[in-house]
Design a protein around this motif. Structure first.
Motif, mmCIF file in Angstrom:
data_model
loop_
_atom_site.group_PDB
_atom_site.id
_atom_site.type_symbol
_atom_site.label_atom_id
_atom_site.label_comp_id
_atom_site.label_asym_id
_atom_site.label_seq_id
_atom_site.Cartn_x
_atom_site.Cartn_y
_atom_site.Cartn_z
ATOM 1 N N ALA A 228 2.280 3.421 -8.745
ATOM 2 C CA ALA A 228 1.343 2.220 -8.821
ATOM 3 C C ALA A 228 0.679 2.264 -10.311
ATOM 4 O O ALA A 228 -0.450 1.398 -11.248
ATOM 5 N N ASN B 181 2.947 -3.131 -8.397
ATOM 6 C CA ASN B 181 1.531 -4.033 -7.619
ATOM 7 C C ASN B 181 2.409 -4.338 -6.784
ATOM 8 O O ASN B 181 1.779 -5.462 -6.317
ATOM 9 N N GLY B 182 3.508 -3.633 -5.846
ATOM 10 C CA GLY B 182 4.157 -4.007 -4.838
ATOM 11 C C GLY B 182 5.345 -4.770 -4.933
ATOM 12 O O GLY B 182 5.681 -4.882 -6.010
ATOM 13 N N SER C 134 0.609 -0.735 0.586
ATOM 14 C CA SER C 134 -0.188 0.287 0.431
ATOM 15 C C SER C 134 0.835 1.284 0.094
ATOM 16 O O SER C 134 0.707 2.356 -0.161
#
Lengths: 525, 41
Positions: free
Chosen positions: A230, A235-236, A223
């Protein structure tokens, strides 16, 4: 800098004394031209593996690509897959054996010389040497800048002095000891790099509470991915970016394919296959090379993303943010902030070793390209060792001058550019030359010209990261890139290499077809 | 797997380790073998 500068300087002096000692050993063992150019073809497999790995993995691979992985995530592990599968296994087993055998059979002592002899073509030898002389100084200058910046920041030496000192020390043992000195010092440097990266991985997992705990914590940070990244597909840090998003295209085409495939046609690496006596040495080197490259790239691309966990826990910021937005500063900042003093010294030596090992190999390859291949082809004779040494000095001076002129931000870009150029220009012709029973000089020329030409066009007019700073497209057409998204983030290699291979195939078909027609006409006559 | 849920990542790690093992096994098996070309076969 957390470590006492005097201690670091003392350790650096001891390291440099060891390097100079090995350089002197190389000098004593360099009696003739073959010693200088291919280390007398009797290098030990362990030295070959470490030298190959240390030349392949420069400071930019650890600092630059490690920092990029801190930004983009663990998806760069696919570059580790290619580095081991292609850069070690295929390189040694498929390319290395043939290169060594043909090199020994024909007496070739440099990459351009090998290509010239395979194709019995002065043009191929000239063209290969010209690509090296034209493209490698930029890459060399980037390595010089990286090394000098590192010395400046760690030893508090003024940048200009650091650049000059770095260039001169490496130049001394390359010019006097040739490839024997280069490979002996590479082996020492590779050993230091291996120790440094192993400790870095172990300490990182210990600090973050274990392997699973560290990965779980990193996954929980998804997050915190900046909104801009993003939106571009991030996506991380424990996930791949969205398929065909701009981040995915950069990661896969420029980083994974650009470097992972580019390694196959690097002249400074290919020449190493000709330095061993037999194929047994190559087989044994595969064992060491695989482990070495895993520990270099795998650790860099794992620790890089994990630094986010450490920085969030200690500063509340993700890694790139903590490093002031500069990805190149992430790994050094992490080392200085998180690691014990003794390890900082080891890691800094590892970085210096990585820069020196790559630099010495580039010096040697450029010097032999101009002093041996260009002069040799021009004179149609074998140049003396003094001529090759003079050529090496000339190319070192040119690289140093370029390093003084270029901005520091060029480091990672120049590395990827040179690897891409080599692959596009050489790889299809090199492969054809090694494995064809009747290598076609015509097809090789068409492939080389197509690959190099297409790479240049895509770099200058489409790939935004290069076309914008180069300014040629803007000057001629009033725009930084002639094509829009997604093409402007697709690496030149991905376009130029297939075209180069197609050109080779097309030229082969054309040549064989016209030969068949001619032979049919001869029969009729 | 090992705290990483995206299979594309752990497959990547698996392949990296797998290729390393392949290099080790190849090096051991071929330790004393010269190869077909050198034998003239």
């Amino acid at each position: 800098m957390a470590v006492d500068t005097v201690t670091l300087a003392l350790v650096t002096v001891i390291y440099l004394a060891a390097v100079i000692g090995l350089g002197y050993l190389g000098y004593r063992r360099t009696k003739e031209q073959e010693d200088f150019l291919v280390a007398g073809r009797k290098i030990h497999p362990l030295v070959l593996a470490l030298s190959y790995g240390a030349t392949f993995i420069s400071t930019s691979a650890i600092i630059g690509f490690g920092g990029i992985s801190a930004q983009l995530g663990m998806g760069l592990v696919w570059l580790t897959v290619l580095c081991i599968a292609v850069g070690v296994f295929i390189a040694f087993v498929i390319y290395g054996r043939k290169t060594r055998e043909i090199g020994q059979r024909t007496g070739a002592v440099t990459f351009p010389d090998l290509m010239g002899r395979i194709y019995d073509s002065r043009f191929m030898r000239y063209a290969c040497a010209i690509v090296i002389i034209g493209g490698m100084p930029l890459y060399t200058a980037a390595i010089l800048i990286g090394g000098a910046r590192f010395i400046e920041s760690t030893l508090a030496v003024p940048y200009d002095m650091a650049l000059l000192g770095f260039a001169v020390i490496v130049a001394c043992y390359v010019i006097l000891g040739g490839l024997i000195a280069v490979m002996y010092t590479d082996a020492l440097q590779g050993g230091i790099m291996f120790i440094g990266m192993t400790i870095l991985l172990l300490l990182t997992y210990i600090y973050l509470g274990g392997v699973v705990e560290a990965h779980t914590a990193l996954e929980g940070l998804a997050s915190m991915v900046p909104a801009g990244l993003a939106a571009a597909g991030h996506n991380g840090w424990t996930a791949m970016p969205d398929l065909f998003s701009s981040i995915w295209l950069v990661m896969i085409t420029t980083l994974v394919l650009g470097v992972g495939i580019g390694v196959l046609a690097q002249p400074q690496l290919a020449v190493r296959f000709m330095t061993v006596r037999d194929n047994r040495a190559l087989n044994r080197a595969v064992l060491v090379g695989g482990i070495f490259v895993l520990m270099m790239t795998g650790v860099a691309f794992t620790v890089g993303p994990l630094t986010n966990v450490w920085f969030v826990e200690t500063t509340g910021m993700i890694a790139v943010e903590a490093a002031g937005g500069n990805v190149d500063s992430v790994i050094p900042l992490y080392i200085n902030s998180a690691m014990p003093d003794a390890f900082i010294i080891i890691f800094m030596l590892a970085l210096l070793a990585a820069a020196m090992s790559t630099l010495s190999s580039l010096y040697h390859t450029m010097g032999s390209a101009i002093g041996y291949d260009m002069v040799g082809t021009y004179l149609n004779a074998t140049p003396s060792m003094r001529t090759i040494q003079a050529g090496t000095i000339g190319m070192i001076i040119i690289s140093a001058v370029i390093a003084y002129i270029l901005p520091g931000s060029i480091i990672a870009r120049a590395t990827a550019m040179f690897m891409g150029l080599c692959a596009a220009a050489y790889l299809p012709a090199f492969t054809h030359g090694l494995y064809s029973k009747r290598p076609s000089a015509f097809a090789a020329k068409v492939s080389l010209i197509t690959g190099a030409g297409m790479w240049f066009l895509w770099t200058a007019f489409v790939h935004l990261k290069e076309s914008a700073p180069l300014g040629i497209s803007k000057l001629l057409f009033g725009t930084d890139a002639l094509l829009g998204m997604p093409w402007q983030v697709v690496d030149p290699l991905v376009i130029a290499l297939p075209l180069s291979a197609l050109a080779l195939g097309g030229a082969l078909i054309y040549e064989r077809t016209t030969a068949d027609i001619r032979s049919t006409e001869d029969v009729r006559d | 797997m090992l705290g990483i849920s995206d299979p594309q990542i752990w497959i990547g790690y698996g392949l990296a380790l797998g290729w390393t093992v392949a290099c080790i096994v190849y090096g051991i098996l071929m330790w004393n073998r010269e190869g077909a070309d050198e034998n003239g076969s």
